[in-house]
Every structure is written in structure tokens, then in C-alpha cells.
Design an enzyme around this catalytic site. Structure first.
Site, short mmCIF file in Angstrom:
data_model
loop_
_atom_site.label_atom_id
_atom_site.label_comp_id
_atom_site.label_asym_id
_atom_site.label_seq_id
_atom_site.Cartn_x
_atom_site.Cartn_y
_atom_site.Cartn_z
CG ASN A 9 2.31 -5.79 1.61
OD1 ASN A 9 1.28 -5.04 1.25
ND2 ASN A 9 2.41 -7.12 1.47
CE LYS A 11 1.60 -8.36 4.51
NZ LYS A 11 2.07 -9.53 5.34
CG HIS A 100 2.06 -11.10 -0.40
ND1 HIS A 100 1.54 -11.75 0.65
CD2 HIS A 100 2.93 -10.29 0.17
CE1 HIS A 100 2.18 -11.49 1.99
NE2 HIS A 100 3.00 -10.76 1.55
CB SER A 218 9.11 -10.66 11.20
OG SER A 218 7.93 -11.43 11.33
#
Ligand code: 13P
Length: 255
Positions: A9, A11, A100, A218
Site C-alpha cells: 500500500n 498510500k 483502511h 510496520s
């Protein structure tokens, strides 16, 4: 057997020029993906919308899949700023993220809206990657599993699954996103098992055994193998570590 999926992802990162370079470097570093043959680990990239035509062009003929980070719950029409599922599908997308936590938090998306988006994606042949997960105070109060299953149930309102291959669930504890903190492998597995149990109770054994459940938050090269060792964790939804070809390739290699 469920095929592991690592989805990046991106972003709101990368220019079209940077994306072009990333795709070229990725296929050079991972030649097994260039020819289109099925790989042990499925890889997908979810870039921002203007990068999708670049993905379509650069990834043509490869086995790397791609898709959007969000989608409209509407078909077409006067919805300024929205992107239709049919537009994503026409660009060759396989996946689309829905729900999300950043969209739930910053755009106040409700689970009912998320369910409508997932349904629209599926109508158009896309596989939604449906995100759920608790905030830190919920985990500290001991309600992480209960909260996440309630959120999942509401986010699946009206969604019918026949095989379990039509949708992917991503468990992303909000407190682990972009913070450098990861859930322990045991916590990730506990949640993934609970999610699979919920799916079993609602859709039956076949769907539960086929559906893929990802962890996100993470993830990086050094923790991927450990997190994915859990029997119910089928892959990862990777933010920051997917922006660099090096770290993302290391993660694929470690699966
Ligand atoms: P990070 O991997 O940067 O923590 O982001 C996780 C995420 O939100 C993926 O959707």
C-alpha cells in the site's frame, strides 16, 4: 492451500516517474515475476490512482497484480473526486483496499459505507482487501478481538461470499501503522484465527479455509517471516517498507 499475498500500500507517495522506475527495478530484481508465471508468493501493488495506468503499462505480462486504495460505493455520476470500480477494473486492477483505518479516521468512513464499497468492488470483478483493526485504547482495555470482529461483521453487511476467494481481510491494528510498533506474532495469529472463526460461523468451512487474512502494521524484512509463521496469517499489507524495491524484495524472499 492458501497462496501467500504481500500487498504494498503505497498510500499518497510517488510521482508517475518514480513509479515507473520502481516497477522496472522490481521486475529486474525479481525476474521470477516478470514472465507472468505463477509464483509461490503473490505480489500486489496498490498505488494512488494517477499511478494505475503506469502500473498497467509497466506490469503488463508480469505476475505482479495491482489495484486502488479506495473505491466509490456508487456506479457513476455526479460524485466529484470519487473513482468508480468499473474504472479500476478497466485499468486491469485485481484488488482494491476498502476501509483502511486512515479512511475510517480522516474521512469518517463507517463500516456500512465500507461494506457498500466492498460490494461495488465485487460487482465489478475486483477483490476487496477489507481492513479492520483496533486502536491502542481498545487493545489496552482487552477488547481488541471483540472490537475487530464487530467491525468486520458491520463491514460485511450484505456481502455474500461463495468461495472465499472474492475477498481478502487485512488485520491492521491502528497503533502499529507507521509507528514502528508491530503486533507480536502471537497477537497477529490470535486475531487472524478469530477472524477465520468468524468467517467460518458466517460463511461456512469452504469460505473460511480459502479466504486470505493479512496482517498490516510496520511490517519489514526483519519481522515478515515471524509474523507470517502463524497458521492463519496468509500475508501482509505493507506500507512504508513497500516503497523501496530493496526492502519489499527482501520481504518476499523471506516468506
Ligand atoms: P506501515 O507498514 O507503514 O506501518 O503501514 C501499514 C499500512 O497501513 C498498510 O495498509
Amino acid at each position: 492451500m492458501r497462496r501467500p499475498l504481500l500487498a504494498g500500500n503505497w498510500k499518497m507517495n510517488k510521482t508517475p516517474t518514480e513509479a515507473r522506475v520502481w516497477f522496472a527495478e522490481f521486475l529486474e530484481a525479481n525476474p521470477g515475476y516478470a514472465g507472468g508465471a505463477q509464483t509461490a508468493v503473490e505480489v500486489a501493488i496498490l498505488p494512488s490512482f494517477p499511478l494505475l495506468p503506469i502500473a498497467a503499462e509497466q506490469l503488463a505480462g508480469s505476475s505482479v497484480r495491482y489495484g486502488g486504495q479506495d473505491v466509490s460505493a456508487h456506479d457513476w455520476g455526479a460524485y466529484t473526486g470519487e473513482v468508480a470500480a468499473a474504472q479500476l477494473a478497466d485499468l486491469g486492477s485485481t484488488y482494491v483496499i476498502v476501509g483502511h483505518s486512515e479512511r475510517r479516521e480522516y474521512w469518517s468512513e463507517s463500516s456500512e459505507l465500507v461494506a457498500a464499497k466492498a460490494a461495488k468492488a465485487m460487482e465489478n470483478g475486483l477483490v476487496p482487501i477489507l481492513c479492520v483493526g483496533e486502536k491502542l485504547e481498545v487493545r489496552e482495555a482487552g477488547r481488541a478481538v471483540a472490537f475487530t470482529l464487530e467491525q468486520l461483521e458491520a463491514s460485511l453487511t450484505g456481502i455474500n461470499l461463495a468461495t472465499g476467494e472474492e475477498l481478502v481481510v487485512a488485520y491492521e491494528p491502528v497503533w502499529a501503522i507507521g509507528t514502528g510498533k508491530t503486533a507480536s506474532a502471537a497477537d497477529a495469529e490470535e486475531m487472524a484465527a478469530a477472524i477465520r472463526g468468524f468467517i467460518r460461523s458466517r460463511y461456512g468451512e469452504e469460505v473460511a479455509s480459502n479466504i486470505r487474512i493479512l496482517y498490516g502494521g510496520s511490517m519489514k524484512p526483519t519481522n515478515t517471516a515471524e509474523i507470517m509463521a502463524g497458521e492463519n496469517v496468509d500475508g501482509g499489507l505493507v506500507g512504508g517498507a513497500s516503497l523501496k524495491v530493496d526492502s519489499f524484495s527482501q520481504m518476499i524472499a523471506s516468506v
